[in-house]
Design a protein around this motif. Structure first.
Motif, mmCIF file in Angstrom:
data_model
loop_
_atom_site.group_PDB
_atom_site.id
_atom_site.type_symbol
_atom_site.label_atom_id
_atom_site.label_comp_id
_atom_site.label_asym_id
_atom_site.label_seq_id
_atom_site.Cartn_x
_atom_site.Cartn_y
_atom_site.Cartn_z
ATOM 1 N N SER A 169 41.207 39.586 40.312
ATOM 2 C CA SER A 169 40.170 39.894 41.298
ATOM 3 C C SER A 169 38.900 40.284 40.559
ATOM 4 O O SER A 169 38.923 40.500 39.335
ATOM 5 C CB SER A 169 40.624 41.025 42.223
ATOM 6 O OG SER A 169 40.870 42.208 41.484
ATOM 7 N N ARG A 170 37.810 40.374 41.281
ATOM 8 C CA ARG A 170 36.554 40.758 40.633
ATOM 9 C C ARG A 170 35.685 41.532 41.610
ATOM 10 O O ARG A 170 35.775 41.354 42.830
ATOM 11 C CB ARG A 170 35.803 39.536 40.097
ATOM 12 C CG ARG A 170 35.367 38.542 41.125
ATOM 13 C CD ARG A 170 34.899 37.246 40.471
ATOM 14 N NE ARG A 170 33.550 37.342 39.919
ATOM 15 C CZ ARG A 170 32.967 36.386 39.211
ATOM 16 N NH1 ARG A 170 33.624 35.260 38.937
ATOM 17 N NH2 ARG A 170 31.729 36.533 38.751
ATOM 18 N N ASP A 171 34.855 42.377 41.027
ATOM 19 C CA ASP A 171 33.848 43.121 41.781
ATOM 20 C C ASP A 171 32.506 42.656 41.250
ATOM 21 O O ASP A 171 32.089 43.074 40.155
ATOM 22 C CB ASP A 171 34.058 44.627 41.574
ATOM 23 C CG ASP A 171 33.109 45.458 42.419
ATOM 24 O OD1 ASP A 171 32.002 44.973 42.753
ATOM 25 O OD2 ASP A 171 33.464 46.601 42.729
ATOM 26 N N ASN A 172 31.855 41.787 41.997
ATOM 27 C CA ASN A 172 30.600 41.210 41.508
ATOM 28 C C ASN A 172 29.496 42.258 41.370
ATOM 29 O O ASN A 172 28.634 42.146 40.499
ATOM 30 C CB ASN A 172 30.144 40.088 42.443
ATOM 31 C CG ASN A 172 31.058 38.871 42.371
ATOM 32 O OD1 ASN A 172 31.657 38.589 41.331
ATOM 33 N ND2 ASN A 172 31.183 38.150 43.474
ATOM 34 N N VAL A 230 45.853 32.768 31.610
ATOM 35 C CA VAL A 230 46.669 33.574 32.517
ATOM 36 C C VAL A 230 46.170 33.367 33.946
ATOM 37 O O VAL A 230 46.925 32.980 34.830
ATOM 38 C CB VAL A 230 46.614 35.065 32.150
ATOM 39 C CG1 VAL A 230 47.412 35.880 33.163
ATOM 40 C CG2 VAL A 230 47.146 35.288 30.732
ATOM 41 N N ALA A 231 44.870 33.637 34.154
ATOM 42 C CA ALA A 231 44.301 33.497 35.486
ATOM 43 C C ALA A 231 42.786 33.461 35.395
ATOM 44 O O ALA A 231 42.199 34.069 34.500
ATOM 45 C CB ALA A 231 44.726 34.657 36.391
ATOM 46 N N THR A 232 42.172 32.744 36.329
ATOM 47 C CA THR A 232 40.713 32.702 36.409
ATOM 48 C C THR A 232 40.271 32.900 37.849
ATOM 49 O O THR A 232 41.059 32.698 38.792
ATOM 50 C CB THR A 232 40.144 31.371 35.900
ATOM 51 O OG1 THR A 232 40.661 30.300 36.707
ATOM 52 C CG2 THR A 232 40.489 31.136 34.446
ATOM 53 N N ILE A 233 39.013 33.300 38.003
ATOM 54 C CA ILE A 233 38.443 33.494 39.334
ATOM 55 C C ILE A 233 36.975 33.107 39.290
ATOM 56 O O ILE A 233 36.246 33.476 38.370
ATOM 57 C CB ILE A 233 38.639 34.954 39.818
ATOM 58 C CG1 ILE A 233 38.108 35.125 41.248
ATOM 59 C CG2 ILE A 233 38.021 35.958 38.853
ATOM 60 C CD1 ILE A 233 38.545 36.444 41.890
ATOM 61 N N THR A 234 36.542 32.330 40.285
ATOM 62 C CA THR A 234 35.147 31.916 40.343
ATOM 63 C C THR A 234 34.304 33.010 40.989
ATOM 64 O O THR A 234 34.824 33.997 41.526
ATOM 65 C CB THR A 234 35.007 30.627 41.164
ATOM 66 O OG1 THR A 234 35.330 30.922 42.543
ATOM 67 C CG2 THR A 234 35.930 29.541 40.649
ATOM 68 N N ASN A 270 30.113 43.699 38.021
ATOM 69 C CA ASN A 270 30.293 42.731 36.924
ATOM 70 C C ASN A 270 31.639 42.937 36.231
ATOM 71 O O ASN A 270 31.722 42.903 34.990
ATOM 72 C CB ASN A 270 29.155 42.832 35.905
ATOM 73 C CG ASN A 270 27.836 42.329 36.452
ATOM 74 O OD1 ASN A 270 27.807 41.537 37.401
ATOM 75 N ND2 ASN A 270 26.741 42.795 35.883
ATOM 76 N N THR A 271 32.669 43.148 37.020
ATOM 77 C CA THR A 271 33.982 43.495 36.482
ATOM 78 C C THR A 271 35.057 42.580 37.062
ATOM 79 O O THR A 271 35.036 42.256 38.247
ATOM 80 C CB THR A 271 34.321 44.960 36.800
ATOM 81 O OG1 THR A 271 33.332 45.803 36.196
ATOM 82 C CG2 THR A 271 35.686 45.337 36.260
ATOM 83 N N VAL A 272 35.985 42.188 36.186
ATOM 84 C CA VAL A 272 37.150 41.414 36.608
ATOM 85 C C VAL A 272 38.400 42.233 36.292
ATOM 86 O O VAL A 272 38.431 42.988 35.314
ATOM 87 C CB VAL A 272 37.181 40.031 35.913
ATOM 88 C CG1 VAL A 272 37.322 40.163 34.406
ATOM 89 C CG2 VAL A 272 38.299 39.156 36.476
ATOM 90 N N TYR A 273 39.404 42.095 37.156
ATOM 91 C CA TYR A 273 40.644 42.856 37.022
ATOM 92 C C TYR A 273 41.836 41.901 36.936
ATOM 93 O O TYR A 273 41.793 40.782 37.438
ATOM 94 C CB TYR A 273 40.833 43.776 38.223
ATOM 95 C CG TYR A 273 39.679 44.700 38.493
ATOM 96 C CD1 TYR A 273 38.708 44.369 39.434
ATOM 97 C CD2 TYR A 273 39.556 45.907 37.811
ATOM 98 C CE1 TYR A 273 37.630 45.207 39.682
ATOM 99 C CE2 TYR A 273 38.490 46.755 38.054
ATOM 100 C CZ TYR A 273 37.532 46.400 38.991
ATOM 101 O OH TYR A 273 36.470 47.234 39.226
ATOM 102 N N LEU A 274 42.902 42.391 36.333
ATOM 103 C CA LEU A 274 44.171 41.677 36.353
ATOM 104 C C LEU A 274 45.264 42.685 36.669
ATOM 105 O O LEU A 274 45.571 43.549 35.839
ATOM 106 C CB LEU A 274 44.452 40.985 35.023
ATOM 107 C CG LEU A 274 45.710 40.122 35.005
ATOM 108 C CD1 LEU A 274 45.548 38.908 35.920
ATOM 109 C CD2 LEU A 274 46.058 39.677 33.585
ATOM 110 N N GLN A 275 45.804 42.604 37.873
ATOM 111 C CA GLN A 275 46.924 43.437 38.258
ATOM 112 C C GLN A 275 48.200 42.709 37.887
ATOM 113 O O GLN A 275 48.438 41.589 38.359
ATOM 114 C CB GLN A 275 46.889 43.714 39.762
ATOM 115 C CG GLN A 275 48.063 44.521 40.274
ATOM 116 C CD GLN A 275 48.082 45.941 39.737
ATOM 117 O OE1 GLN A 275 47.047 46.607 39.699
ATOM 118 N NE2 GLN A 275 49.246 46.409 39.311
#
Length: 124
Positions: A70-73, A48-52, A76-81
Motif C-alpha cells: 500500500s502507499r500513502d501519496n 515481491v510487490a509493486t503499486i502504481t 511519499n511512503t510505501v508499505y509492505l504488510q
C-alpha cells in the motif's frame, strides 16, 4: 538529494507478521510506481510487490494472499504488510520507486531509485 529510506525489518517467528515502510524524501515532483523486492545471499533480486500511483498492485506468486502493498501519496511512503511469514521469506528487502525530481530550478529528471535494504529474518 532524493532518497528512499526503509524501516521495519527484523527477526520474527514463522507465522508472524512484519510491516515494512519506505519513505521517499528530497526535491520530489512526483512518484510513479513504487514497490518491494528481496534478495537472498548469492541469488538475484526478485520482485515481491509493486503499486502504481493510482493504487494498482502486482504481486509475486509467493506473496499473493500473505503480503499487502500500500502507499500513502501524501507522505511519499510505501508499505509492505507481511503476514504468515515463512523461513523462505528471509531476505534483504529493498524499496524501489520511479521518481521525478528537480535537478535545477528549471529542470526535472525521472529516475529509478533503490533504498538501502532492510533485513527480514524468519526463524524460530
Amino acid at each position: 538529494q532524493v532518497q528512499l529510506v526503509e524501516s521495519g525489518g527484523g527477526l520474527v517467528q514463522p507465522g508472524g507478521s512484519l510491516r515494512l515502510s519506505c519513505a521517499a524524501s528530497g526535491r520530489i515532483v512526483s512518484i510513479n510506481a513504487m514497490g518491494w523486492y528481496r534478495q537472498e545471499p548469492e541469488k538475484q533480486r526478485e520482485l515481491v510487490a509493486t503499486i502504481t500511483s493510482g493504487g494498482d498492485t502486482n504481486y509475486a506468486d509467493s506473496a499473493k494472499g500473505r503480503f499487502t502493498v500500500s502507499r500513502d501519496n501524501a507522505k511519499n511512503t510505501v508499505y509492505l504488510q507481511m503476514n504468515s511469514l515463512k523461513p523462505e521469506d528471509t531476505a534483504v528487502y529493498y524499496c524501489n520507486a520511479d521518481m521525478v525530481s528537480w535537478i535545477s530550478p528549471w529542470s526535472r529528471r525521472e529516475r529509478n531509485y533503490w533504498g538501502q535494504g532492510t533485513q527480514v529474518t524468519v526463524s524460530s
